[in-house]
Design a protein around this motif. Structure first.
Motif, PDB file in Angstrom:
ATOM      1  N   ALA A 217      -8.883  -4.010  -4.895  1.00  0.00           N
ATOM      2  CA  ALA A 217      -9.965  -4.308  -4.008  1.00  0.00           C
ATOM      3  C   ALA A 217      -9.805  -5.839  -3.805  1.00  0.00           C
ATOM      4  N   LEU A 218      -9.369  -6.483  -4.496  1.00  0.00           N
ATOM      5  CA  LEU A 218      -9.365  -8.064  -4.098  1.00  0.00           C
ATOM      6  C   LEU A 218      -8.047  -8.494  -3.359  1.00  0.00           C
ATOM      7  N   THR A 219      -7.202  -7.498  -3.404  1.00  0.00           N
ATOM      8  CA  THR A 219      -5.865  -7.871  -2.739  1.00  0.00           C
ATOM      9  C   THR A 219      -5.467  -6.802  -1.667  1.00  0.00           C
ATOM     10  N   PRO A 220      -6.338  -6.744  -0.634  1.00  0.00           N
ATOM     11  CA  PRO A 220      -6.223  -5.668   0.095  1.00  0.00           C
ATOM     12  C   PRO A 220      -5.137  -6.102   1.195  1.00  0.00           C
ATOM     13  N   GLN A 221      -4.668  -7.357   1.624  1.00  0.00           N
ATOM     14  CA  GLN A 221      -3.546  -7.706   2.404  1.00  0.00           C
ATOM     15  C   GLN A 221      -2.310  -7.313   1.638  1.00  0.00           C
ATOM     16  N   ALA A 222      -2.208  -7.618   0.471  1.00  0.00           N
ATOM     17  CA  ALA A 222      -1.129  -7.341  -0.181  1.00  0.00           C
ATOM     18  C   ALA A 222      -0.771  -5.824  -0.049  1.00  0.00           C
ATOM     19  N   VAL A 223      -1.785  -5.068  -0.304  1.00  0.00           N
ATOM     20  CA  VAL A 223      -1.527  -3.744  -0.145  1.00  0.00           C
ATOM     21  C   VAL A 223      -1.082  -3.191   1.258  1.00  0.00           C
ATOM     22  N   GLY A 224      -1.707  -3.902   2.259  1.00  0.00           N
ATOM     23  CA  GLY A 224      -1.605  -3.519   3.548  1.00  0.00           C
ATOM     24  C   GLY A 224       0.006  -3.944   3.933  1.00  0.00           C
ATOM     25  N   ARG A 225       0.473  -5.018   3.269  1.00  0.00           N
ATOM     26  CA  ARG A 225       1.896  -5.462   3.831  1.00  0.00           C
ATOM     27  C   ARG A 225       2.736  -4.484   3.208  1.00  0.00           C
ATOM     28  N   PHE A 226       2.556  -3.677   1.874  1.00  0.00           N
ATOM     29  CA  PHE A 226       3.539  -2.853   1.510  1.00  0.00           C
ATOM     30  C   PHE A 226       3.462  -1.692   2.267  1.00  0.00           C
ATOM     31  N   ARG A 227       2.314  -1.065   2.443  1.00  0.00           N
ATOM     32  CA  ARG A 227       2.134  -0.080   3.354  1.00  0.00           C
ATOM     33  C   ARG A 227       2.980  -0.174   4.735  1.00  0.00           C
ATOM     34  N   ALA A 228       2.783  -1.317   5.321  1.00  0.00           N
ATOM     35  CA  ALA A 228       3.310  -1.747   6.805  1.00  0.00           C
ATOM     36  C   ALA A 228       4.989  -1.740   6.424  1.00  0.00           C
ATOM     37  N   ARG A 229       5.381  -2.178   5.460  1.00  0.00           N
ATOM     38  CA  ARG A 229       6.871  -2.119   5.181  1.00  0.00           C
ATOM     39  C   ARG A 229       7.406  -0.850   4.680  1.00  0.00           C
ATOM     40  N   PHE A 230       6.606  -0.119   3.835  1.00  0.00           N
ATOM     41  CA  PHE A 230       7.295   1.031   3.412  1.00  0.00           C
ATOM     42  C   PHE A 230       6.607   2.344   3.729  1.00  0.00           C
ATOM     43  N   GLY A 231       5.377   2.162   4.375  1.00  0.00           N
ATOM     44  CA  GLY A 231       4.820   3.566   4.842  1.00  0.00           C
ATOM     45  C   GLY A 231       4.402   4.444   3.883  1.00  0.00           C
ATOM     46  N   GLU A 232       4.660   5.668   4.188  1.00  0.00           N
ATOM     47  CA  GLU A 232       4.248   6.644   3.199  1.00  0.00           C
ATOM     48  C   GLU A 232       4.851   6.683   1.760  1.00  0.00           C
ATOM     49  N   GLN A 233       5.995   5.835   1.710  1.00  0.00           N
ATOM     50  CA  GLN A 233       6.597   5.926   0.310  1.00  0.00           C
ATOM     51  C   GLN A 233       5.841   5.145  -0.541  1.00  0.00           C
ATOM     52  N   VAL A 234       4.584   4.394  -0.170  1.00  0.00           N
ATOM     53  CA  VAL A 234       3.786   3.848  -0.990  1.00  0.00           C
ATOM     54  C   VAL A 234       2.392   4.525  -1.700  1.00  0.00           C
ATOM     55  N   ALA A 235       2.653   4.594  -2.955  1.00  0.00           N
ATOM     56  CA  ALA A 235       1.512   5.248  -3.558  1.00  0.00           C
ATOM     57  C   ALA A 235       0.378   4.217  -4.061  1.00  0.00           C
ATOM     58  N   VAL A 236      -0.630   4.318  -3.772  1.00  0.00           N
ATOM     59  CA  VAL A 236      -1.910   3.216  -4.617  1.00  0.00           C
ATOM     60  C   VAL A 236      -2.627   3.899  -5.363  1.00  0.00           C
ATOM     61  N   LEU A 237      -2.504   3.239  -6.702  1.00  0.00           N
ATOM     62  CA  LEU A 237      -3.375   3.649  -8.124  1.00  0.00           C
ATOM     63  C   LEU A 237      -4.411   2.594  -8.036  1.00  0.00           C
ATOM     64  N   HIS A 238      -5.711   3.062  -7.832  1.00  0.00           N
ATOM     65  CA  HIS A 238      -6.842   2.063  -8.144  1.00  0.00           C
ATOM     66  C   HIS A 238      -8.115   2.854  -8.430  1.00  0.00           C
ATOM     67  N   SER A 239      -9.075   2.166  -9.125  1.00  0.00           N
ATOM     68  CA  SER A 239     -10.102   2.524  -9.855  1.00  0.00           C
ATOM     69  C   SER A 239     -11.035   3.380  -9.008  1.00  0.00           C
ATOM     70  N   GLY A 240     -10.922   3.362  -7.474  1.00  0.00           N
ATOM     71  CA  GLY A 240     -11.890   3.984  -6.830  1.00  0.00           C
ATOM     72  C   GLY A 240     -11.481   5.447  -6.368  1.00  0.00           C
ATOM     73  N   LEU A 241     -10.211   5.913  -7.126  1.00  0.00           N
ATOM     74  CA  LEU A 241      -9.710   7.090  -6.731  1.00  0.00           C
ATOM     75  C   LEU A 241     -10.571   8.216  -7.639  1.00  0.00           C
ATOM     76  N   THR A 242     -10.897   9.461  -7.093  1.00  0.00           N
ATOM     77  CA  THR A 242     -11.388  10.342  -7.954  1.00  0.00           C
ATOM     78  C   THR A 242     -10.372  10.980  -8.709  1.00  0.00           C
ATOM     79  N   GLU A 243     -10.696  11.782  -9.829  1.00  0.00           N
ATOM     80  CA  GLU A 243      -9.792  12.389 -10.572  1.00  0.00           C
ATOM     81  C   GLU A 243      -8.601  13.167  -9.802  1.00  0.00           C
ATOM     82  N   ALA A 244      -9.213  13.885  -8.791  1.00  0.00           N
ATOM     83  CA  ALA A 244      -8.036  14.840  -8.022  1.00  0.00           C
ATOM     84  C   ALA A 244      -7.305  14.000  -7.229  1.00  0.00           C
ATOM     85  N   GLU A 245      -7.551  12.744  -6.635  1.00  0.00           N
ATOM     86  CA  GLU A 245      -6.826  12.028  -5.704  1.00  0.00           C
ATOM     87  C   GLU A 245      -5.773  11.255  -6.728  1.00  0.00           C
ATOM     88  N   ARG A 246      -6.182  11.163  -7.939  1.00  0.00           N
ATOM     89  CA  ARG A 246      -5.154  10.172  -8.697  1.00  0.00           C
ATOM     90  C   ARG A 246      -4.211  11.114  -9.187  1.00  0.00           C
TER      91      ARG A 246
END
Ligand SMILES: [Zn+2]
Ligand SMILES: [Zn+2]
Length: 640
Positions: free
Chosen positions: A182-211
């Motif tokens: 949550a404190l580094t949204p820009q960094a995650v955004g840059r990875f998404r912009a560079r690698f698109g759907e190949q990026v998986a993000v694991l964070h504490s806001g995910l539900t069990e099913a999303e995880r």
């Protein structure tokens, strides 16, 4: 049918051995199976296959296969259990995915903030190119461990991005650990912009099913770049090639409950087990990393210099928390427009309420700490959460003379409203940022505002990159220095240097540090942005005192209902732990009504000490249970 050693995934410490089951021939090491254990069915992990059962063992038949863990992750978990003195089952729980119950109806998670796509720069600097070449070379060999060191804004993220691309080119995967998503949204955004759907993000806001969905995409090889906090170090990627640990100095990489692992140490072990490259990045590395890792140096900030730092000596300047020099800077922003970041590492209105008549400080009834006064008139304990309305009269003597001692973030917010009302105020601390959404909204407001102050606890010093921050100021640099921890100076230096890095990234910036101790080491080095000087000095001090990285620490804490028994238990333990340098037992602050004491061992063999302590303590377990004592053994603790 062959036989298998299986650890049922139960948390009980007493169940610390594998059980033998008869399994179908296609089952291999790492299979997650359903087993009957006691009267219930449990998940279990196959750790070894055997030709025949051990003598005297009557194997039971295994149930269905419900998942799979790579053999390398099984080895990692067993190592972790051993090193940190946990149980194999608890460690295997970290790497074994839970059985799937139903498919998530929700869409895959997307970033709530920062998706400003950033084109890849067509060129990199000479130092970035040299770092990338070294990483690529290690990828093609059998792996390696590197410290990526450079000032804030020197282009570390671009190195991670390109190193990930190199790993993908070679058919391998990458994991990037960050302290808090949550404190580094820009960094995650840059990875998404560079690698698109190949990026998986694991964070504490995910539900069990999303995880589960993210883990399945990763395990299937659909996501080959994983970004996440601490526990993403266990992500089930295939063909791991690269493991990056961003802001490697951050204390949140250590888990503070059993298994008390450190994701940085686990990353190093996993990279070694899988022949991958581990890259630890920071502008303010840990002495441990500085002393032991090959350095890839990026040097100065791109396109600019680090801002000048001015020390405000609070022994001579009145006006705390807003001294005259700081107010002058803020008034300038109020008049001309601009952004400031103010750090004050204490929440609430006032850190304590003190009776002028009898001298008592109002304390928590269960913890040995002062109650913190909050806006709205509540007194709160920051350790156990106890809360009560602030009394009108002193509970001890009845005097109405209750004085507020010190300043917290809420009081600072009020002072700003009174003295520079033209500046919008956005407060960031554990009280305002209760959810990732609230945090993201606060950061978005700060980004959009034109005359604004972001004020808060150490959260404001973490990896954000904001356009146009002209002023960064530390209200009270002395708060952290007072802590009785050998890392207090290291942490203070990191915090000051990280905060200074928030300012002037794209405009001329200024930094102000308010302190009563302008001659203290962290402040002297931070003023000069002298990271290597501080680390050299800190490492020589640690060498004299035999602190990490020169020796490991093992911390043993016993808690109980009275003050005497924890000390007595540790005194007995101390007498039987020999061959290492032991400090204590010493009493600690009472917490949640429990009296605590600690014993600290300095040792070259932390596993041996932790193992021996665990053995002695388990022998004493029945007596300790009767006395209501609990014990924690923490290998390589991050707080003392
Ligand atoms: Zn009183
Ligand atoms: Zn308390």
């Amino acid at each position: 049918m062959p036989y298998a050693s299986v650890y049922p995934l139960v948390s009980a410490r007493a169940v610390a051995r594998p059980f033998t089951y008869e399994v179908p021939p296609e089952i291999g090491k790492g299979a997650v199976v359903s087993v009957s254990f006691g009267s219930a069915r449990r998940r279990g992990v196959v750790v070894e296959l055997e030709e025949s059962p051990p003598p005297g063992v009557e194997p039971t038949l295994v149930g269905e296969v419900v998942g799979e863990v790579s053999p390398a992750l099984v080895d990692l978990a067993l190592w972790l259990a051993d090193y940190y003195g946990s149980t194999p089952a608890r460690a295997l729980e970290l790497v074994a995915p839970r059985a799937r119950k139903r498919r998530s109806e929700r869409p895959p998670p997307v970033d709530r903030v920062s998706l400003e796509a950033e084109p890849a720069p067509s060129t990199v600097t000479g130092t970035q190119a040299a770092a990338l070449e070294r990483i690529a070379g290690a990828l093609d060999a059998s792996g390696g461990h590197f410290l990526l060191y450079g000032a804030t804004g020197s282009g570390k993220t671009e190195v991670y991005l390109r190193a990930c691309a190199t790993a993908l080119d070679r058919g391998r995967s990458a994991i990037v650990l960050v302290p808090e998503i949550a404190l580094t949204p820009q960094a995650v955004g840059r990875f998404r912009a560079r690698f698109g759907e190949q990026v998986a993000v694991l964070h504490s806001g995910l539900t069990e099913a999303e995880r589960r969905d993210e883990r399945e995409r990763i395990a299937a090889g659909d996501s080959r770049v994983v970004i996440g906090a601490r526990s993403a170090v266990f992500a089930p990627v295939r063909e791991l090639g690269l493991l990056c640990v961003d802001e490697e100095h951050d204390a949140s990489y250590k888990q503070e409950s059993d298994p008390r692992y450190d994701a940085r140490t686990v990353a190093a072990k996993r990279a070694s087990l899988e022949g991958a490259v581990a890259v630890y990045g920071s502008a303010t590395p840990r002495p441990e990393s500085w002393a032991s890792l090959e350095r890839l140096e990026l040097g100065e900030r791109l396109g600019g210099r680090l801002p000048p730092v001015r020390v405000v000596d609070l022994r001579r300047e009145a006006g705390y928390p807003l001294s005259a020099p700081l107010l002058k800077e803020l008034a300038r922003l109020e008049e001309r427009g601009g952004k400031a970041v103010l750090l004050l590492n204490r929440r609430g209105l006032a850190p304590a309420l003190h009776c002028r008549s009898c001298g008592q400080t109002l304390r928590c009834g269960s913890c040995d700490v002062a109650l913190v006064l909050h806006a709205g008139g509540a007194l709160r304990c920051h350790h156990c959460g106890f809360s009560m309305p602030a009394p009108e009269l002193c509970p001890a003597c009845g005097s109405p003379e209750l004085a507020r001692i010190g300043v917290g973030t809420q009081r600072l917010e009020r002072e700003l409203a009174a003295k520079v009302p033209g500046l919008e105020r956005i407060r960031l601390d554990a009280d305002t940022a209760r959810s990732p959404e609230a945090l993201a909204a606060a950061l978005a407001r700060f980004r959009a505002a034109e005359r604004v102050v972001l004020l808060g606890t150490q959260m404001v010093a973490k990896g954000h990159h904001f356009e146009g921050v002209e002023l960064a100021a530390v209200i009270d640099a002395d708060t952290g220095l007072a802590l009785p921890d050998f890392r207090a100076e290291e942490r203070t230096f990191q915090l000051l240097t990280q905060l200074a890095g928030r300012s002037g990234r794209d405009a001329p910036g200024r930094v102000l540090i308010q302190t009563f101790q302008p001659d203290s080491r962290p402040i002297r080095f931070a003023v000069r942005h002298d990271v290597s000087g501080f680390l050299a000095d800190e490492i020589s001090r640690r060498s004299e005192l035999a602190y990490p990285p020169f020796r490991h620490l093992v911390r043993i804490v016993v808690a109980g209902p009275g003050p005497a028994a924890p000390l007595r238990a540790l005194t007995e333990l101390r007498a039987r732990l020999d061959g290492d340098e032991l400090s204590g037992p010493a009493p600690l602050l009472r917490l949640r009504g429990r009296y605590r004491a600690q014993l600290i061992a300095k040792t070259d063999a932390p596993r041996r000490v932790a193992g021996r302590a665990a053995q002695l303590l388990s022998g004493a377990a029945p007596a300790m249970r009767r006395a209501g004592l609990t014990v924690v053994v923490d290998v390589d603790p991050q707080t003392l």
